[in-house]
Structures are given as C-alpha cells and as structure tokens.
Design a protein around this motif. Structure first.
Motif, mmCIF file in Angstrom:
data_model
loop_
_atom_site.group_PDB
_atom_site.id
_atom_site.type_symbol
_atom_site.label_atom_id
_atom_site.label_comp_id
_atom_site.label_asym_id
_atom_site.label_seq_id
_atom_site.Cartn_x
_atom_site.Cartn_y
_atom_site.Cartn_z
ATOM 1 N N ALA A 34 -31.843 8.245 -9.586
ATOM 2 C CA ALA A 34 -30.918 7.192 -10.027
ATOM 3 C C ALA A 34 -30.217 7.625 -11.299
ATOM 4 N N ARG A 35 -28.926 7.283 -11.363
ATOM 5 C CA ARG A 35 -28.140 7.664 -12.533
ATOM 6 C C ARG A 35 -28.489 6.775 -13.720
ATOM 7 N N ARG A 36 -28.299 7.321 -14.900
ATOM 8 C CA ARG A 36 -28.430 6.503 -16.095
ATOM 9 C C ARG A 36 -27.301 5.454 -16.078
ATOM 10 N N ARG A 37 -27.645 4.221 -16.405
ATOM 11 C CA ARG A 37 -26.652 3.140 -16.400
ATOM 12 C C ARG A 37 -26.659 2.403 -17.719
ATOM 13 N N SER A 38 -25.549 1.750 -18.015
ATOM 14 C CA SER A 38 -25.510 0.971 -19.251
ATOM 15 C C SER A 38 -26.179 -0.393 -19.056
ATOM 16 N N THR A 39 -26.295 -0.829 -17.781
ATOM 17 C CA THR A 39 -27.070 -2.038 -17.505
ATOM 18 C C THR A 39 -28.151 -1.650 -16.501
ATOM 19 N N ASP A 40 -29.207 -2.425 -16.431
ATOM 20 C CA ASP A 40 -30.291 -2.021 -15.527
ATOM 21 C C ASP A 40 -30.367 -2.937 -14.299
ATOM 22 N N SER A 41 -29.189 -3.303 -13.763
ATOM 23 C CA SER A 41 -29.236 -4.164 -12.577
ATOM 24 C C SER A 41 -29.346 -3.308 -11.318
ATOM 25 N N PHE A 42 -30.468 -3.421 -10.664
ATOM 26 C CA PHE A 42 -30.719 -2.674 -9.437
ATOM 27 C C PHE A 42 -30.840 -3.681 -8.292
ATOM 28 N N ASP A 43 -29.751 -4.382 -7.989
ATOM 29 C CA ASP A 43 -29.831 -5.495 -7.042
ATOM 30 C C ASP A 43 -30.469 -5.122 -5.704
ATOM 31 N N ASN A 44 -30.044 -4.001 -5.121
ATOM 32 C CA ASN A 44 -30.508 -3.656 -3.771
ATOM 33 C C ASN A 44 -31.982 -3.268 -3.706
ATOM 34 N N ILE A 45 -32.531 -2.805 -4.846
ATOM 35 C CA ILE A 45 -33.929 -2.344 -4.811
ATOM 36 C C ILE A 45 -34.847 -3.147 -5.744
ATOM 37 N N ALA A 46 -34.313 -4.252 -6.268
ATOM 38 C CA ALA A 46 -35.113 -5.049 -7.222
ATOM 39 C C ALA A 46 -36.461 -5.445 -6.612
ATOM 40 N N HIS A 47 -36.451 -5.760 -5.306
ATOM 41 C CA HIS A 47 -37.667 -6.268 -4.653
ATOM 42 C C HIS A 47 -38.703 -5.179 -4.378
ATOM 43 N N ILE A 48 -38.334 -3.892 -4.552
ATOM 44 C CA ILE A 48 -39.314 -2.820 -4.284
ATOM 45 C C ILE A 48 -39.505 -1.906 -5.502
ATOM 46 N N LEU A 49 -38.939 -2.313 -6.630
ATOM 47 C CA LEU A 49 -38.992 -1.436 -7.822
ATOM 48 C C LEU A 49 -40.422 -1.057 -8.214
ATOM 49 N N ASP A 50 -41.358 -1.976 -7.965
ATOM 50 C CA ASP A 50 -42.748 -1.674 -8.357
ATOM 51 C C ASP A 50 -43.461 -0.774 -7.341
ATOM 52 N N GLN A 51 -42.765 -0.452 -6.224
ATOM 53 C CA GLN A 51 -43.412 0.404 -5.210
ATOM 54 C C GLN A 51 -42.828 1.808 -5.151
ATOM 55 N N ILE A 52 -41.765 2.047 -5.920
ATOM 56 C CA ILE A 52 -41.114 3.354 -5.872
ATOM 57 C C ILE A 52 -41.078 3.951 -7.274
ATOM 58 N N GLU A 53 -40.813 5.256 -7.343
ATOM 59 C CA GLU A 53 -40.658 5.873 -8.670
ATOM 60 C C GLU A 53 -39.236 6.369 -8.808
ATOM 61 N N LEU A 54 -38.545 5.880 -9.845
ATOM 62 C CA LEU A 54 -37.176 6.328 -10.089
ATOM 63 C C LEU A 54 -37.192 7.533 -11.028
ATOM 64 N N ILE A 55 -36.350 8.504 -10.691
ATOM 65 C CA ILE A 55 -36.209 9.698 -11.527
ATOM 66 C C ILE A 55 -34.754 9.749 -11.975
ATOM 67 N N THR A 56 -34.526 9.881 -13.254
ATOM 68 C CA THR A 56 -33.145 9.923 -13.736
ATOM 69 C C THR A 56 -32.509 11.251 -13.327
ATOM 70 N N GLY A 57 -31.329 11.159 -12.730
ATOM 71 C CA GLY A 57 -30.649 12.382 -12.307
ATOM 72 C C GLY A 57 -29.261 12.075 -11.829
ATOM 73 N N ASP A 58 -28.482 13.133 -11.619
ATOM 74 C CA ASP A 58 -27.092 12.977 -11.215
ATOM 75 C C ASP A 58 -26.713 14.186 -10.372
ATOM 76 N N LEU A 59 -25.982 13.952 -9.296
ATOM 77 C CA LEU A 59 -25.587 15.081 -8.441
ATOM 78 C C LEU A 59 -24.636 16.033 -9.161
ATOM 79 N N ALA A 60 -24.108 15.605 -10.309
ATOM 80 C CA ALA A 60 -23.232 16.490 -11.085
ATOM 81 C C ALA A 60 -24.025 17.352 -12.065
ATOM 82 N N ASP A 61 -25.337 17.206 -12.097
ATOM 83 C CA ASP A 61 -26.158 17.904 -13.090
ATOM 84 C C ASP A 61 -27.325 18.623 -12.414
#
Ligand code: NAP
Ligand code: F7E
Length: 330
Positions: A34-61
């Motif tokens: 997941a990209r770094r964001r200025s807000t932390d709204s993850f609407d589509n995955i809010a309901h599973i956030l506690d079951q997954i691990e997010l790694i900060t990254g970008d396809l441009a990097d």
C-alpha cells in the motif's frame, strides 16, 4: 508463518479487496502493498485490516518492492496495482507508463531475485484489444491499444510473458474484461451511473452528464473475477487467460437498466457532455471465454441486470446511511 503466503499489490482497490477476502477464506496469510497516504482511509479493506499485513511500497520504487518480497516471502504474487482509470491516462501519460507499465518489470525483477519460485499474476486488460478487428476477443486476438493506459498494459503484459520465457518464472496474465461492484471507483461509468441514479431518486440531484453512450462493454462482477485470478495460479503450467461474461451491453443499456430499477426514465436526466468523451474511444469489447471456461472451470453467475441492480441498491443504502461521496467530477 502460515503455510501459504500471498502478496497483493493494489490491495486497497476494488479487486485487491475482494481478492484479499477470498485468499483469507482459503487460509492464506495475506500481505498487501500500500502506498503512503496523507489520510488513512482504507474503505475497501477496513473490515479486514486486522487480518492482513500492509507493507508500505510503490510500483514506482524498486527498493520498496524488494523489501516487500523479502518481508512477505510470498508463494503467490498478485500485481493488481495500477493507474487504472483510462481517461486519466491521457492527462498522466508518463506516470501511467511508469506505474502501470514499467512497474510490472520492477515487480518481476524483485520476484526474480528474491523469490523466483513464487507464482505471479499480472492484471492485464481487455483495453489492450482496443480497436480490435475481431469480436469477440480471445487469447489470440491481436492488440491495438487506444490509450496511454492500454499501451502501458501491453508493456506489462509482454514483460510478464517475457519473464516467463526468459527465466522460466511461473507468471500468468489474466486478460480481464470490465468488472464492477459497489467498491468500484466513483469515476468509472457503472459506479458513476449507479451513484447518480441513487442521488436523483432521493431528490439530491436532477442530472447525469455522460460521454459516449454507444460504447459497448462486457461487464461482470469483480467478486467473481478474483476467483479466476487465483485459479490461474493453481494450474500446472503458467498460461494467459481471457476472463469476461461473453455478453456485451452499451452505456445506454446501462443507463436504461439503472434508471428503470428505480422507476425513472433515463431520458429525463441524462445529457451528453464533451468533458466525458475520450480522445480515442474503444467502441466494443466482448470476451470469448471458451478457454477459461474449459481450463479454469470458471463461469460467472452474476449477469448484467443483477450487477446494475446490486450497484444501484448499494448506492441507495450508502446514501440512506449518510455516507455520501461527492458527485463524480471526472
Ligand atoms: P483500482 O480500484 O483502481 O485499484 C488500483 C490499486 O492500485 C489501488 O490499490 C491503488 O492504490 C494502487 N496503486 C495505484 N498506483 C500505485 C502505485 N504507484 N504503487 C502502488 N500501488 C498503486 O483498480 P481495480 O479495478 O481494482 O483493478 C485492479 C487491476 O486490474 C488494475 O491493474 C487494473 O488496471 C486492472 N484491470 C481492471 C479491470 C476492471 O474492470 N476493474 C479490468 C482489467 C484490468 P491507492 O488506493 O493508494 O490509490
Ligand atoms: O468506461 C464510456 C467510456 O471508465 C467504460 C478500467 O477498469 O475497464 C475499465 O476501463 C465506457 C468507455 O471503464 C462515461 O468512454 C461514457 O467506453 O467505466 P469506464 P473503461 O475505460 O472501459 C478496463 C477493462 C480496464 O482495464 C480499466 O482499468 O464508458 N463512458 N460516459 C464513460 N466512462 C466514464 N468513466 N465516465 C463517463 O461519463
């Protein structure tokens, strides 16, 4: 660590969220880039956030992609991240090429170095067929991309094929036709129409400006399409597959179906607006899924009418619950 690990790029998007849900249900440990964001709204995955691990990254990097591979040590990698809105690709042609095209090479390269025995899925697109002379389109139909987005997807597609042929990686491309859901971005035509119809029905708006009403698409339900992605990676050999419903409808059909679901006449509200026309249009896309039906045993159940009703109903409920996205402006 769990026995099966999957890394999903684009996990915050429509498909990424459905795929994450599906893989969790199959017992996978799910990592999401997941990209770094200025807000932390993850609407589509809010309901599973506690079951997954997010790694900060970008396809441009590249460095972030190497780190993501090292952290997740995935058995399966699903590359769903992209600048995915066709119309914006004319306004952001270099960025679209960099992320949607070269980003695929960056990801493949990090996989080749860190976890070459993993299996790789590339989100290729029916937009690659573009101004196709053949209809319906199958795995052998030549590409004629019509936008910077489609050109970038062709690059990503052939990069995936090339890494398979050059290095023997298990890498597959799913050439998916349009698939939609209540989680679709507001700028895409199905969600834009569903949202506007709900607003009009509830007295919050009285118009819907659109672009080309004659364009025809093969629209399916995203929740079913992610299963096809997973099945591609469960095959004995890596291959590319066309995925769609095998039925096409026009934007006019879409509008008519959405308004009639709420007992309104679309002609009282819809106008054609130059702002939503494209420099080059793709007039008709229709999938020939003979191969995927046979080899993946994948057959979509949600038909066009069901999809339209599902999306309008979801917008009515969203608005009634006062979660009101703004009118789409793009
Ligand atoms: P989507 O909702 O637009 O999601 C795109 C995802 O990519 C989001 O998670 C977005 O993150 C992420 N992303 C964008 N730029 C990124 C970057 N530079 N680095 C890392 N992540 C980035 O798209 P979708 O409808 O789920 O589609 C999934 C994939 O399938 C895309 O590659 C799309 O081009 C392709 N595809 C879609 C369809 C379709 O009909 N839906 C058909 C064929 C192919 P943010 O949340 O931070 O923006
Ligand atoms: O447009 C026409 C528009 O933006 C569909 C992406 O997921 O699917 C999607 O790309 C059609 C086009 O999707 C409006 O001109 C008319 O012909 O919903 P869309 P798309 O461009 O087909 C492919 C397979 C992908 O890979 C992409 O990532 O509808 N249309 N009037 C309009 N479209 C929009 N957005 N807005 C209008 O007002």
């Amino acid at each position: 660590m769990a026995e099966r690990r999957a890394l999903i790029t684009g996990i915050t998007g429509q498909d990424g969220s459905y795929l994450a849900e599906f893989l969790l249900g199959q017992g996978y440990q799910v990592f999401g880039l997941a990209r770094r964001r200025s807000t932390d709204s993850f609407d589509n995955i809010a309901h599973i956030l506690d079951q997954i691990e997010l790694i900060t990254g970008d396809l441009a990097d590249s460095s972030s992609l190497f780190r993501a591979m090292e952290r997740a040590q995935p058995h399966e990698i699903y590359n769903l991240a992209a600048q995915s809105f066709v119309k914006s690709s004319w306004e952001l042609p270099e960025m679209t090429g960099d992320v949607t095209g070269i980003g695929v090479t960056r990801l493949l390269e990090s996989m080749r170095v860190v976890c070459p025995s993993a299996r790789f899925y590339q989100a290729s697109s029916s937009e690659m067929f573009g101004l196709s002379e053949e209809c319906p389109q199958n795995e052998k139909t030549p590409f004629h991309p019509r936008s910077p987005y489609a050109v970038a997807k062709v690059y990503g597609h052939w990069s995936t094929v090339n890494y398979r042929e050059s290095y023997g990686l298990f890498a597959c491309c799913g050439i998916l036709f349009n698939h939609e859901s209540p989680r679709r971005g507001l700028e895409f035509v199905t969600r834009k129409v569903a949202h506007a119809v709900a607003r009009i029905k509830l007295g919050l708006s009285d118009r819907l400006p659109l672009g080309n009403l004659d364009a025809r698409r093969d629209w399916g339900f995203a929740g079913e399409y992610v299963v096809a992605m997973w099945r591609m990676l469960q095959q004995d050999e890596p291959e590319d597959f066309v995925i769609g419903t095998g039925e096409d409808y026009s934007v006019r059909d879409l509008v008519e179906a959405a308004f009639s679901y709420v007992d309104l006449d679309w002609q009282d509200y819809v106008t054609q607006d130059e702002r939503f026309m494209r420099p080059a249009e793709v007039p008709r896309l229709l999938a020939d899924c003979t191969r995927s039906q046979k080899r993946l045993e994948w057959n979509p159940q949600v038909r066009f009418q069901d999809l339209v009703e599902m999306m309008v109903q979801a917008e009515l409920e969203r608005l009634n619950n006062s979660k009101k996205p703004e009118d789409a402006t793009i």
